[in-house]
Write an enzyme that holds these catalytic residues in place. Structure first.
Site, short mmCIF file in Angstrom:
data_model
loop_
_atom_site.label_atom_id
_atom_site.label_comp_id
_atom_site.label_asym_id
_atom_site.label_seq_id
_atom_site.Cartn_x
_atom_site.Cartn_y
_atom_site.Cartn_z
N THR A 53 2.71 -2.22 -7.97
CA THR A 53 3.56 -1.03 -7.99
C THR A 53 4.83 -1.26 -8.77
O THR A 53 5.41 -2.35 -8.70
CB THR A 53 3.98 -0.67 -6.53
OG1 THR A 53 2.82 -0.57 -5.74
CG2 THR A 53 4.77 0.61 -6.47
N ARG A 99 -8.76 5.27 -0.58
CA ARG A 99 -7.54 4.78 0.10
C ARG A 99 -6.28 5.16 -0.69
O ARG A 99 -6.21 4.98 -1.90
CB ARG A 99 -7.62 3.27 0.27
CG ARG A 99 -6.38 2.62 0.90
CD ARG A 99 -5.38 2.13 -0.11
NE ARG A 99 -4.24 1.46 0.50
CZ ARG A 99 -3.12 1.15 -0.14
NH1 ARG A 99 -2.97 1.43 -1.41
NH2 ARG A 99 -2.13 0.56 0.48
N GLY A 134 -1.96 4.62 -0.64
CA GLY A 134 -0.83 3.92 -0.02
C GLY A 134 0.38 4.82 0.03
O GLY A 134 0.28 6.05 0.04
N ASP A 135 1.53 4.20 0.06
CA ASP A 135 2.79 4.94 0.18
C ASP A 135 3.26 5.54 -1.15
O ASP A 135 4.02 6.52 -1.16
CB ASP A 135 3.89 4.00 0.69
CG ASP A 135 4.09 2.80 -0.24
OD1 ASP A 135 3.07 2.20 -0.65
OD2 ASP A 135 5.24 2.47 -0.56
N THR A 146 7.99 -0.93 -2.20
CA THR A 146 6.84 -1.62 -2.75
C THR A 146 6.31 -2.55 -1.67
O THR A 146 7.02 -2.91 -0.74
CB THR A 146 7.20 -2.39 -4.04
OG1 THR A 146 6.05 -3.08 -4.54
CG2 THR A 146 8.31 -3.40 -3.81
N GLY A 147 5.06 -2.93 -1.80
CA GLY A 147 4.46 -3.78 -0.78
C GLY A 147 3.34 -3.07 -0.06
O GLY A 147 2.71 -2.15 -0.60
N GLY A 180 1.49 -0.64 1.57
CA GLY A 180 1.75 0.79 1.70
C GLY A 180 1.54 1.33 3.10
O GLY A 180 2.30 2.19 3.57
N1 GLY Z 1 2.71 0.11 -2.24
C1 GLY Z 1 1.57 0.45 -2.94
C2 GLY Z 1 0.35 0.58 -2.14
O1 GLY Z 1 0.28 0.10 -1.01
O2 GLY Z 1 -0.60 1.16 -2.63
#
Ligand code: GLY
Length: 341
Positions: free
Chosen positions: A200, A228, A230-231, A251-252, A254
């Site tokens: 990210t 799927r 993420g955030d 970041t990290g 999600g």
């Molecule tokens: N932070 C990006 C994800 O988890 O997809």
């Protein structure tokens, strides 16, 4: 510090050497607004080059929104980078991209699970500016992108991603890898290489008028389940901007950012008077409390900029860096403070 021209030719190794210790301590926000000092910050070492793309806009008096789009487009275009079409695919071997963007007036746009489009951040901006909606996903997002004139790129993996995917298929194992986003072009290969990675870039900018904007773009967790998310495409989790208070991005892992509506939480903590770093830390602590002993398996990191132009960051684990570019310091890579010692 190198000049911008020199910087562009600087190697990744010497960029890493620019890293300095934590800054922007948890002090009270000044009450006097600070405007006229453009600033851009972004996640990981890849942010250094991306910031230069944003700085071209900011240094000419351009809008923060234009800067955060231009900045992350640099990263999206890098074929050997973990963001964009060069990123790792899902477990069916298909690269799907998520991105979102938000301006100083609560306008926001987002795309998720978008395939074969080079610049998802620009499609997210079109969603914001040319539809009555905030978010488009999957096939519909792709149809919209094509209708807006974005070319459909070939459905193929970059050489690095192809190699990593083939290695991953040998075990098809999910295992979090802390700080995997920082691998840049050195994608890990091996039994669990790349599994659960997040790939990210998130960027926040303040322009000369004092306006804030943010962007976030990702290929998501490497070898994720098909579908799927993420955030990163979620306004309020991966990114949030309230021009009167500040902006934050994540970041990290999600899933764990989503659990606390991370970026919005950081902005609300700044509204309560916390400085950017302290607000990021409080959000990380909230996640650590939820995760308990499992917190050591993951990484989550936040970056934030206040409406007064202060910046800060905080991570769950060691190893998160964020890039800062402003007129005074030009470029620096800051090693973020972290919780788990
Ligand atoms: N932070 C990006 C994800 O988890 O997809």
């Amino acid at each position: 510090m190198p000049t911008r021209r020199k910087f562009l030719t600087t190697s990744a190794a010497s960029l890493a050497a620019l890293a300095v210790g934590p800054s922007a301590e948890a002090v009270a926000l000044p009450t006097r607004p600070v405007v006229g000092k453009p600033l851009v910050i972004s996640t990981w070492d890849t942010g250094l080059v991306a910031n230069l793309g944003a700085w071209k806009v900011l240094s000419k008096g351009g809008r923060a929104l234009d800067a955060v789009e231009a900045g992350v487009m640099v990263t999206e275009a890098e074929q050997n980078c973990c963001v964009g079409l060069g990123g790792n695919p899902d477990r069916d071997g298909i690269v799907t991209l998520d991105a979102c963007i938000m301006d100083e007036q609560f306008n926001c746009g987002s795309v998720a699970a978008l395939e074969r489009i080079k610049h998802p951040i620009s499609v997210a901006r079109r969603v914001m500016e040319r539809t009555p909606h905030v978010m488009l996903v999957g096939e519909g997002a792709q149809q919209f992108a094509v209708a807006q004139g974005f070319p459909l790129e070939p459905q193929q993996l970059s050489p690095d991603a192809e190699k990593a995917y083939r290695e991953w298929l040998k075990t098809s194992q999910y295992k979090p890898i802390v700080n995997i986003e920082n691998s840049g072009s050195k994608k890990p290969v091996g039994p669990v290489g790349g599994a659960n990675n997040h790939d990210t870039i998130a960027m926040l900018a303040q322009d000369a008028r004092g306006n804030l904007s943010g962007s976030c773009t990702t290929s998501g967790m490497g070898f994720k389940m098909r579908g799927r998310l993420g955030d990163s495409p979620l306004i309020g989790s991966g990114l949030y901007v309230d021009n009167a208070v500040g902006a934050a991005a994540a970041t990290g892992q999600g899933e764990d950012v989503i659990r606390i509506a991370g970026a919005h939480t950081v902005v609300e903590l700044m509204r309560q008077g916390l400085a950017p770093k302290a607000a990021c830390k409080a959000a990380v602590e909230r996640i650590a409390k939820i995760k308990g002993a499992k917190a050591r398996d993951i990484q989550v990191c936040f970056i934030a900029v206040s409406s007064q132009g202060q910046h800060g960051a905080f991570a769950l684990q060691k190893g998160f860096s964020y890039a800062v570019c402003d007129a005074q310091n030009q470029q620096q890579l800051i090693q973020a403070d972290y919780l788990l010692r």
